[in-house]
Design a protein around this motif. Structure first.
Motif, PDB file in Angstrom:
ATOM      1  N   ASP A  13      13.971  10.603 -64.931  1.00  0.00           N
ATOM      2  CA  ASP A  13      15.293  10.855 -65.031  1.00  0.00           C
ATOM      3  C   ASP A  13      16.494   9.717 -64.843  1.00  0.00           C
ATOM      4  N   PRO A  14      17.279   8.774 -66.112  1.00  0.00           N
ATOM      5  CA  PRO A  14      18.369   7.525 -66.272  1.00  0.00           C
ATOM      6  C   PRO A  14      18.367   7.201 -64.332  1.00  0.00           C
ATOM      7  N   ARG A  15      18.640   5.799 -64.549  1.00  0.00           N
ATOM      8  CA  ARG A  15      19.026   5.463 -62.910  1.00  0.00           C
ATOM      9  C   ARG A  15      18.888   3.933 -63.685  1.00  0.00           C
ATOM     10  N   THR A  16      20.121   3.256 -62.403  1.00  0.00           N
ATOM     11  CA  THR A  16      19.996   1.611 -63.005  1.00  0.00           C
ATOM     12  C   THR A  16      19.665   1.230 -61.285  1.00  0.00           C
ATOM     13  N   ALA A  17      19.318  -0.239 -61.333  1.00  0.00           N
ATOM     14  CA  ALA A  17      19.024  -1.007 -60.379  1.00  0.00           C
ATOM     15  C   ALA A  17      20.537  -1.166 -59.394  1.00  0.00           C
ATOM     16  N   ALA A  18      21.600  -1.148 -60.163  1.00  0.00           N
ATOM     17  CA  ALA A  18      22.829  -1.431 -59.244  1.00  0.00           C
ATOM     18  C   ALA A  18      22.807  -0.897 -57.618  1.00  0.00           C
ATOM     19  N   PRO A  19      23.423  -1.593 -56.849  1.00  0.00           N
ATOM     20  CA  PRO A  19      24.277  -1.022 -55.401  1.00  0.00           C
ATOM     21  C   PRO A  19      24.725   0.253 -55.394  1.00  0.00           C
ATOM     22  N   ASP A  31      22.212  -9.061 -62.804  1.00  0.00           N
ATOM     23  CA  ASP A  31      22.281  -8.311 -63.607  1.00  0.00           C
ATOM     24  C   ASP A  31      20.833  -8.453 -64.839  1.00  0.00           C
ATOM     25  N   LEU A  32      19.908  -8.834 -64.941  1.00  0.00           N
ATOM     26  CA  LEU A  32      18.717  -9.217 -65.554  1.00  0.00           C
ATOM     27  C   LEU A  32      17.685  -7.012 -66.371  1.00  0.00           C
ATOM     28  N   TYR A  33      17.649  -7.588 -67.561  1.00  0.00           N
ATOM     29  CA  TYR A  33      16.731  -6.186 -67.860  1.00  0.00           C
ATOM     30  C   TYR A  33      15.824  -7.013 -68.882  1.00  0.00           C
ATOM     31  N   THR A  34      15.216  -7.203 -69.404  1.00  0.00           N
ATOM     32  CA  THR A  34      14.319  -7.399 -69.872  1.00  0.00           C
ATOM     33  C   THR A  34      13.209  -6.003 -70.427  1.00  0.00           C
ATOM     34  N   GLN A  67      14.415  -3.943 -64.767  1.00  0.00           N
ATOM     35  CA  GLN A  67      15.933  -3.806 -64.481  1.00  0.00           C
ATOM     36  C   GLN A  67      16.026  -5.017 -62.707  1.00  0.00           C
ATOM     37  N   ARG A  68      16.732  -5.717 -62.599  1.00  0.00           N
ATOM     38  CA  ARG A  68      16.604  -6.247 -61.422  1.00  0.00           C
ATOM     39  C   ARG A  68      17.829  -7.068 -61.320  1.00  0.00           C
ATOM     40  N   SER A  74      15.211  -4.507 -57.853  1.00  0.00           N
ATOM     41  CA  SER A  74      13.949  -4.611 -58.928  1.00  0.00           C
ATOM     42  C   SER A  74      13.607  -2.938 -59.545  1.00  0.00           C
ATOM     43  N   ILE A  75      13.605  -2.045 -60.569  1.00  0.00           N
ATOM     44  CA  ILE A  75      13.039  -1.291 -61.745  1.00  0.00           C
ATOM     45  C   ILE A  75      11.890  -1.366 -61.991  1.00  0.00           C
ATOM     46  N   THR A  76      11.180  -1.027 -62.184  1.00  0.00           N
ATOM     47  CA  THR A  76       9.832  -0.730 -63.575  1.00  0.00           C
ATOM     48  C   THR A  76       9.562   0.617 -63.523  1.00  0.00           C
TER      49      THR A  76
END
Length: 541
Positions: free
Chosen positions: A36-42, A486-489, A511-512, A525-527
């Protein structure tokens, strides 16, 4: 206040449901299902007080019909409130594009979002947003309007099943009532004039501070969704735009420029010709599109006559007649409770000369467009308030630098390196012994490349960085300090132009998200690899 690290460490323990199926051994390529989609944001930090939740939207979006309803504040949780949290939950299954969502309550935009693209087996996702700033609006019943325009047919089968909730947390004990504006005011008679949005606003006559919010997005799948790729019309490229890619979101009050800002380079979940980049980790701000905020306080003395005044929002650089930009706008007003009317006027209004220069050259077989642009604004105004004279000065400086390179008529490869800087300083004199100075420094960077091999293997690499530092000082005393990164690679590749089972797609992304406020910190951070989370690390230092 609890340390953010402690709060979010506890929250991370509750994320067991987010543990990836393939954490130790992801599949060799994308299949028909993924995490499922997610983000590293709090998550939004919530007080330990009584709360009530109201569902304001429950809709299956399958066309361009908006949802309409009515919101009523919860009787069991009367204000004042310490916090109000919006939560959107969604499910979708099958095949579908990314879609843009827009939620209004009482004519005020509370939330803008884009949706993830689904798997055949289906996905679920959620987004939280702190909407405490809109407490004055939410203190009474309001009409609700939401649209996620969607197309459902034999090919695109994904119906967007969406619910939106508002949770109200009561102010109790050490959790004091939130300090918010006194009024949240939508524009009246909003209308489009060319590429600009026009409307009127009438502010309370005892207004002493005024902030405008503009939810500016380039979208729709055309050239203005990828405005940073556009080039001057004299250059051979598929997205021409008069003088090139420089865009500036400009706000006027009664015909005078009152604010300038850089738009954020949003990338939605179908963006850059490669949805495999975004299936699990969206780009920064894709799920929670934040508004541009303009401090209009220097103009307040000209607006407190009880009459409507014109607000105009325009995006400089957009070719006349080209669609794509949405600019919902509203204002937040703070009142002086001890007087019936605040008066004042402008002291200074100085708009610098706009610089915007794009140069084209052929370099080592690559077409190359280099762009440098920028603008500056300084506005000062005075007010006679119940506490005496107050002078507010707003200084803004924006700039954009980019290098766009591509090869041949096929525009393959096609890449860009770009930076946007947006600095705003607000100085207030008259409310204390020393001036209060608030400074915001925003920096957005985008570095990416799309290439297709002769065998039609499409590869996209991209880095997108959203940075901001905010600091408020009074004399030698720092009142607040906040830093965000907020850094995405990511990199993903697939066989283009073939049925899905033959795409042999692979991709990795990280994403960190780092946030510090005073002595508190959050760092996660999530990879992912081929659609599954391989690492989810939370740390603070």
């Amino acid at each position: 206040m609890k340390r953010l690290s402690a709060v979010f460490a506890a929250a991370s323990l509750a994320l067991g449901a987010m543990s990836p199926t393939w954490a130790a051994e992801p599949p060799p390529e994308f299949g028909t299902d993924w995490d499922d989609p997610r983000t590293a944001a709090p998550p939004v930090e919530k007080p330990a007080t009584a709360s009530c939740t109201v569902k304001i939207v429950d809709e299956k979006f399958d066309d361009f019909t908006p949802y309409t309803g009515t919101f009523t504040p919860p009787a069991d949780c009367p204000g004042p409130w310490n916090k109000i949290v919006l939560r959107m939950e969604g499910k979708v299954q099958g095949v579908q594009y990314d879609r843009l969502g827009h939620l209004e309550v009482g004519g005020v935009t509370l939330f803008k979002t884009s949706t993830p693209e689904p798997s055949r087996e289906g996905i679920a996702w959620s987004v939280e947003k702190d909407v405490t700033a809109y407490a004055p609006l939410l203190a009474r019943s309001q009409p609700v309007w939401m649209l996620i325009g969607n197309v459902v047919n034999d090919t695109y089968t994904g119906v967007l099943d969406v619910q939106v909730y508002l949770t109200f947390y009561r102010a109790q004990g050490r959790y004091k009532p939130a300090e918010t504006a006194d009024d949240v005011i939508p524009l009246t008679n909003p209308r489009r004039e060319g590429t600009a949005l026009l409307g009127e606003v009438t502010v309370p006559q005892n207004t002493e501070r005024l902030i405008a919010e503009v939810y500016a997005t380039g979208s729709g799948g055309g050239c203005e969704e990828f405005w940073y790729f556009t080039v001057p019309t004299v250059v051979p490229y598929s997205c021409p735009a008069d003088t090139g890619p420089y865009r500036e979101v400009q706000l006027e009050v009664d015909g005078k420029v009152a604010g300038v800002a850089m738009p954020f380079p949003h990338v939605y979940t179908g963006g850059w010709a490669n949805p495999f980049l975004w299936y699990v980790l969206p780009a920064p701000r894709a799920f929670d599109i934040r508004p541009i905020r303009y401090d209009l306080t220097p103009f307040v003395g000209l607006l407190t006559d009880g009459k409507p005044h014109q607000i105009k929002v325009n995006v400089l650089g957009v070719p006349e007649g080209r669609p794509g930009w949405e600019l919902p706008t509203q204002v937040l007003a703070w009142r002086d409770p001890r007087v019936s009317r605040v008066t004042g006027g402008l002291i200074e209004h100085r708009l610098g000369t706009l610089s915007n220069d794009s140069t084209y050259a052929l370099v080592d077989g690559w077409n190359q467009v280099d762009t440098q642009g920028g603008h500056q604004l300084r506005v000062s105004g005075y007010l006679r308030t119940s506490r005496g004279w107050v002078v507010t000065s707003v200084e803004q400086s924006v700039s954009n630098s980019s290098m766009h390179r591509w090869v041949g008529e096929a525009e393959n490869p096609d890449g860009i390196t770009a930076t946007w800087n947006d600095t705003s300083t607000v100085t207030e004199i008259g409310r204390g012994l020393f001036p209060t100075v608030s400074r915001s420094d925003k920096r957005y960077t985008l570095d990416g490349l799309i290439s297709v091999t002769p065998e039609n293997r499409l590869t996209t690499t991209i880095t997108l960085h959203d940075e901001e530092e905010e600091r408020t000082v009074q004399g030698l005393l720092t009142l607040s300090h906040r830093e965000l990164s907020d850094l995405y690679t990511g990199e993903a590749a697939y066989n283009s132009g073939v049925p899905r089972p033959q795409r042999n797609a692979v991709g990795t992304s990280t994403q960190r998200y780092r946030l510090t406020e005073g002595r508190t910190c959050y760092d996660r951070s999530i990879t992912t690899r081929n659609g599954f989370v391989t690492e989810d690390v939370q740390r603070c230092h």
